[in-house]
Design a protein around this motif. Structure first.
Motif, PDB file in Angstrom:
ATOM      1  N   GLY A   1      -8.142   0.741  -0.442  1.00 15.22           N
ATOM      2  CA  GLY A   1      -8.732   0.474   0.868  1.00 15.22           C
ATOM      3  C   GLY A   1      -9.696  -0.692   0.872  1.00 15.22           C
ATOM      4  O   GLY A   1      -9.910  -1.331   1.901  1.00 15.22           O
TER       5      GLY A   1
ATOM      6  N   TYR B   1       1.677   4.119   3.114  1.00 17.23           N
ATOM      7  CA  TYR B   1       1.219   3.489   4.344  1.00 17.23           C
ATOM      8  C   TYR B   1       2.436   3.041   5.122  1.00 17.23           C
ATOM      9  O   TYR B   1       3.339   2.403   4.582  1.00 17.23           O
ATOM     10  CB  TYR B   1       0.320   2.313   3.974  1.00 17.23           C
ATOM     11  CG  TYR B   1      -0.316   1.613   5.137  1.00 17.23           C
ATOM     12  CD1 TYR B   1      -1.302   2.225   5.891  1.00 17.23           C
ATOM     13  CD2 TYR B   1       0.048   0.316   5.468  1.00 17.23           C
ATOM     14  CE1 TYR B   1      -1.907   1.569   6.950  1.00 17.23           C
ATOM     15  CE2 TYR B   1      -0.545  -0.355   6.512  1.00 17.23           C
ATOM     16  CZ  TYR B   1      -1.517   0.281   7.250  1.00 17.23           C
ATOM     17  OH  TYR B   1      -2.106  -0.377   8.297  1.00 17.23           O
TER      18      TYR B   1
ATOM     19  N   ILE C   1      -8.491   3.065   4.276  1.00 16.32           N
ATOM     20  CA  ILE C   1      -8.731   4.433   3.822  1.00 16.32           C
ATOM     21  C   ILE C   1      -8.022   4.660   2.492  1.00 16.32           C
ATOM     22  O   ILE C   1      -6.880   4.262   2.309  1.00 16.32           O
ATOM     23  CB  ILE C   1      -8.213   5.445   4.868  1.00 16.32           C
ATOM     24  CG1 ILE C   1      -8.916   5.227   6.211  1.00 16.32           C
ATOM     25  CG2 ILE C   1      -8.407   6.879   4.388  1.00 16.32           C
ATOM     26  CD1 ILE C   1      -8.266   5.978   7.363  1.00 16.32           C
ATOM     27  N   GLY C   2      -8.691   5.294   1.571  1.00 11.53           N
ATOM     28  CA  GLY C   2      -8.073   5.728   0.327  1.00 11.53           C
ATOM     29  C   GLY C   2      -7.929   4.634  -0.721  1.00 11.53           C
ATOM     30  O   GLY C   2      -8.598   3.601  -0.680  1.00 11.53           O
ATOM     31  N   ALA C   3      -7.002   4.884  -1.663  1.00  9.74           N
ATOM     32  CA  ALA C   3      -6.785   3.968  -2.786  1.00  9.74           C
ATOM     33  C   ALA C   3      -6.415   2.583  -2.275  1.00  9.74           C
ATOM     34  O   ALA C   3      -5.551   2.436  -1.413  1.00  9.74           O
ATOM     35  CB  ALA C   3      -5.678   4.504  -3.682  1.00  9.74           C
TER      36      ALA C   3
ATOM     37  N   LYS D   1       0.846  -1.202   0.000  1.00  6.97           N
ATOM     38  CA  LYS D   1       0.000   0.000   0.000  1.00  6.97           C
ATOM     39  C   LYS D   1       0.877   1.246   0.000  1.00  6.97           C
ATOM     40  O   LYS D   1       1.641   1.476   0.935  1.00  6.97           O
ATOM     41  CB  LYS D   1      -0.946   0.002   1.200  1.00  6.97           C
ATOM     42  CG  LYS D   1      -1.926   1.171   1.157  1.00  6.97           C
ATOM     43  CD  LYS D   1      -3.104   0.924   2.052  1.00  6.97           C
ATOM     44  CE  LYS D   1      -4.017   2.117   2.131  1.00  6.97           C
ATOM     45  NZ  LYS D   1      -4.866   2.284   0.991  1.00  6.97           N
TER      46      LYS D   1
END
Length: 187
Positions: A48, A32, A44-46, A29
Motif C-alpha cells: 500500500g 486487487y 490498503i494492505g501489502a 498488486k
C-alpha cells in the motif's frame, strides 16, 4: 530554466506519474481488481505504501505547480490546482477504508471528503483556465473536461461492479488536462 517553468514541468510530471503508477500498481498488486476497486484501495494492505507515496509525490508536485499557475495562468486556476495537490497529499496520509465496509474509520471519512474536494477543485480549475489565452480549441477542451470530470466521478460512485474502471477514466481525463495545462503554461 526559470523557477516557474520548473514548477510547471513538475506539475506535468506529477500528474503523468500519478496515472502511470496507478496502472502499474493495477497490474502488480495481488488481490486487487482495478475494474471494481477504487484507486485509493491500492493504499490498503501489502504494498500500500506505493499508492500512498504516489498520492504524496504527485500531490506535492501539483501543489507546487499551483504556485506557478497562479502567476502564469491566473490566481484562481493556481489556487484550485493547489487544492488538488494538497488534497492528493491528504488522500495519501488519510488512507481509504476498504469498499464495501460496514463502518467507516475516521481516516476513511477524511479521505472521502478530501477526494470530493480534489475532483471539485479540478472541475473549477478547468472552467477558470478556459479564459486564459483563449482559443476556441482550448476553451472547448477546458469546458468538456470540466463537465466530464464530475459526471464520471458521480458515475464511479454510482456503479458497483465497474466503479474502479469509471474512476480511472475520470482520473485519466482530469490528469491529462493537468498535464496539458502545465505544459501550455510552461511554453
Amino acid at each position: 530554466m526559470s523557477r516557474e517553468r520548473a514548477l510547471l514541468f513538475g506539475g506535468a510530471w506529477g500528474a503523468g506519474l500519478f496515472v502511470a503508477v496507478v496502472f502499474v500498481n493495477d497490474a502488480v498488486k495481488p488481490g486487487y481488481e482495478p475494474v471494481r476497486d477504487f484507486v485509493s484501495e491500492a493504499a490498503i494492505g501489502a504494498g500500500g505504501w506505493v499508492q500512498i507515496a504516489n498520492f504524496v509525490v504527485a500531490g506535492t508536485l501539483l501543489a507546487l505547480s499551483g504556485v506557478a499557475l497562479a502567476r502564469v495562468v491566473g490566481r484562481w486556476t493556481g489556487v484550485l490546482v493547489g487544492v488538488v495537490g494538497v488534497g492528493l497529499i491528504a488522500a495519501g496520509v488519510f488512507v481509504s477504508d476498504p469498499v464495501p465496509q460496514d463502518e467507516s474509520a475516521w481516516h476513511g471519512v477524511v479521505h472521502n471528503v478530501v477526494s470530493v474536494m480534489v475532483f471539485a477543485a479540478l472541475t473549477g480549475a478547468c472552467f477558470t483556465a478556459a479564459r486564459w489565452r483563449p482559443t476556441a480549441g482550448w476553451r472547448w477542451y477546458c469546458r468538456v473536461t470540466g463537465v466530464a470530470v464530475p459526471v464520471l466521478f458521480v458515475t464511479a460512485g454510482a456503479v458497483t461492479n465497474t466503479s474502479g474502471f469509471w474512476q480511472r477514466v475520470t482520473i485519466v481525463v482530469g490528469w491529462a488536462w493537468l498535464v496539458v495545462l502545465n505544459l501550455r503554461a510552461a511554453a
